[in-house]
Design a protein around this motif. Structure first.
Motif, PDB file in Angstrom:
ATOM      1  N   PHE A   1      41.283  37.781 -30.699  1.00 18.64           N
ATOM      2  CA  PHE A   1      41.997  36.858 -29.805  1.00 18.64           C
ATOM      3  C   PHE A   1      41.068  36.229 -28.967  1.00 18.64           C
ATOM      4  CE2 PHE A   1      45.060  40.284 -31.018  1.00 18.64           C
ATOM      5  CZ  PHE A   1      46.456  39.516 -31.153  1.00 18.64           C
ATOM      6  N   ASP A   2      41.218  34.972 -28.937  1.00 13.96           N
ATOM      7  CA  ASP A   2      40.165  34.069 -28.235  1.00 13.96           C
ATOM      8  C   ASP A   2      40.697  33.936 -26.771  1.00 13.96           C
ATOM      9  OD1 ASP A   2      38.145  32.476 -27.278  1.00 13.96           O
ATOM     10  OD2 ASP A   2      39.071  30.518 -28.200  1.00 13.96           O
ATOM     11  N   VAL A   3      40.577  35.002 -25.924  1.00 15.14           N
ATOM     12  CA  VAL A   3      41.425  35.033 -24.595  1.00 15.14           C
ATOM     13  C   VAL A   3      40.160  35.723 -23.525  1.00 15.14           C
ATOM     14  CG1 VAL A   3      43.897  34.733 -25.204  1.00 15.14           C
ATOM     15  CG2 VAL A   3      42.658  37.250 -24.941  1.00 15.14           C
ATOM     16  N   ALA A   4      40.605  35.563 -22.365  1.00 16.93           N
ATOM     17  CA  ALA A   4      39.925  36.286 -21.256  1.00 16.93           C
ATOM     18  C   ALA A   4      40.158  37.726 -21.490  1.00 16.93           C
ATOM     19  CB  ALA A   4      40.198  35.820 -19.792  1.00 16.93           C
ATOM     20  N   LYS A   5      39.201  38.624 -21.587  1.00 19.37           N
ATOM     21  CA  LYS A   5      39.329  39.953 -21.608  1.00 19.37           C
ATOM     22  C   LYS A   5      38.544  40.972 -20.422  1.00 19.37           C
ATOM     23  CE  LYS A   5      39.360  39.327 -26.607  1.00 19.37           C
ATOM     24  NZ  LYS A   5      38.680  39.848 -27.967  1.00 19.37           N
ATOM     25  N   SER A   6      39.364  41.903 -20.081  1.00 24.29           N
ATOM     26  CA  SER A   6      38.623  42.877 -19.178  1.00 24.29           C
ATOM     27  C   SER A   6      37.824  43.859 -20.058  1.00 24.29           C
ATOM     28  CB  SER A   6      39.649  43.710 -18.499  1.00 24.29           C
ATOM     29  OG  SER A   6      40.501  42.753 -17.639  1.00 24.29           O
ATOM     30  N   SER A   7      36.950  44.552 -19.378  1.00 18.37           N
ATOM     31  CA  SER A   7      36.011  45.446 -20.292  1.00 18.37           C
ATOM     32  C   SER A   7      37.100  46.718 -20.049  1.00 18.37           C
ATOM     33  CB  SER A   7      34.882  45.805 -19.533  1.00 18.37           C
ATOM     34  OG  SER A   7      34.922  46.497 -18.170  1.00 18.37           O
ATOM     35  N   ALA A   8      36.862  47.812 -21.172  1.00 24.00           N
ATOM     36  CA  ALA A   8      37.427  48.820 -20.988  1.00 24.00           C
ATOM     37  C   ALA A   8      37.000  49.806 -19.838  1.00 24.00           C
ATOM     38  CB  ALA A   8      37.165  49.659 -22.401  1.00 24.00           C
ATOM     39  N   GLU A   9      35.897  49.659 -19.475  1.00 19.18           N
ATOM     40  CA  GLU A   9      35.366  50.395 -18.356  1.00 19.18           C
ATOM     41  C   GLU A   9      35.931  50.257 -16.958  1.00 19.18           C
ATOM     42  OE1 GLU A   9      32.850  50.726 -21.853  1.00 19.18           O
ATOM     43  OE2 GLU A   9      33.292  48.946 -20.664  1.00 19.18           O
ATOM     44  N   GLU A  10      36.240  48.867 -16.836  1.00 20.56           N
ATOM     45  CA  GLU A  10      36.892  48.372 -15.603  1.00 20.56           C
ATOM     46  C   GLU A  10      38.477  48.870 -15.627  1.00 20.56           C
ATOM     47  OE1 GLU A  10      35.387  43.945 -14.916  1.00 20.56           O
ATOM     48  OE2 GLU A  10      36.599  44.071 -16.596  1.00 20.56           O
ATOM     49  N   ILE A  11      39.086  48.719 -16.749  1.00 22.25           N
ATOM     50  CA  ILE A  11      40.334  49.414 -16.781  1.00 22.25           C
ATOM     51  C   ILE A  11      40.544  50.931 -16.443  1.00 22.25           C
ATOM     52  CG2 ILE A  11      42.360  49.611 -18.391  1.00 22.25           C
ATOM     53  CD1 ILE A  11      41.970  46.353 -17.192  1.00 22.25           C
TER      54      ILE A  11
END
Length: 234
Positions: free
Chosen positions: A184-194
């Motif tokens: 998916f070519d979209v902005a993503k959060s890091s798992a750590e942030e979530i």
């Protein structure tokens, strides 16, 4: 719900958000972390206790509940996705497979572990949901429907478990940089942030965590004159 000295079970803990949860919980002083996965050999994080658990298999859920009877927090994280709309030829088979993990897995885990949580003082359930609980543009039709159902399940469990003093937290987020969103070519959060925002919410005793800006915007959009889940004019 305090994490320090807690005993926590995480489903789907061998990678992605589940692995990030395991790392963060150890860093916050959890006494024991059960890291559950279909193949426990894939759990390699030092300091956790690997546990065999496929949430689509009731016998493995029952065995896990016996083995982890000391649990005080259950994180229902296991989830799967597959692209495609409901008019695709295989949509029924895809939907059934996804619901087995994302909805029925969460339901059966919650039922199996509710007695242990009660026996250990109430504890908490943390259910990993999604911004897709409120949106379905058909790109991930069955996944979105399963997360809508899981949101409804979470809301019901909050009422049903209130009498035993079990906190139920729903975690909503948009795209996270994990295997699930690869391609998916979209902005993503890091798992750590979530995960950090989720655990802050758990310790604060809140009911829901909207873990990123897009999720917060979508939630506000549910109140719009033309709600965000309806097709929008160009």
């Amino acid at each position: 719900m305090k994490i320090e000295n807690a005993v926590i079970l995480i489903t789907g803990a061998n990678r992605g958000i589940g692995l990030a949860f395991a790392r963060a919980l150890l860093a916050r002083g959890a006494r024991k972390v059960y890291a559950a996965a279909r193949d426990p050999a894939t759990v390699t994080l030092p300091g956790v206790q690997a546990l065999q658990l496929d949430v689509t298999k009731p016998e493995e859920i029952a065995a896990a509940a016996r083995q982890a009877a000391d649990v005080t927090i259950v994180i229902n994280n296991a989830g799967i996705a597959q692209p495609g709309g409901f008019l695709a030829p295989d949509s029924e088979a895809v939907a059934r497979r996804i619901f087995e993990t994302n909805f029925f897995g969460m339901l059966n885990m919650s039922k199996a572990f509710a007695p242990a949580l009660k026996a250990n003082g109430g504890g908490a359930l943390l259910n990993v949901l999604s911004v897709a609980s409120w949106l379905n543009g058909a790109e991930l039709a069955a996944y979105s429907a399963s997360k809508s159902a899981a949101w409804s399940l979470t809301n019901a469990l909050r009422h049903e478990l209130a009498g035993q003093n079990t906190q139920v937290l729903g975690l909503h987020m948009a795209y996270v940089d994990t295997d699930l969103t690869r391609g998916f070519d979209v902005a993503k959060s890091s798992a750590e942030e979530i995960v950090e925002r989720a655990l802050d919410g758990l310790e604060a005793g809140v009911d829901e965590v909207l873990a990123d800006a897009l999720t917060q915007q979508v939630r506000q959009g549910l109140k719009a004159a033309r709600p965000i889940y309806l097709p929008q004019a160009n």
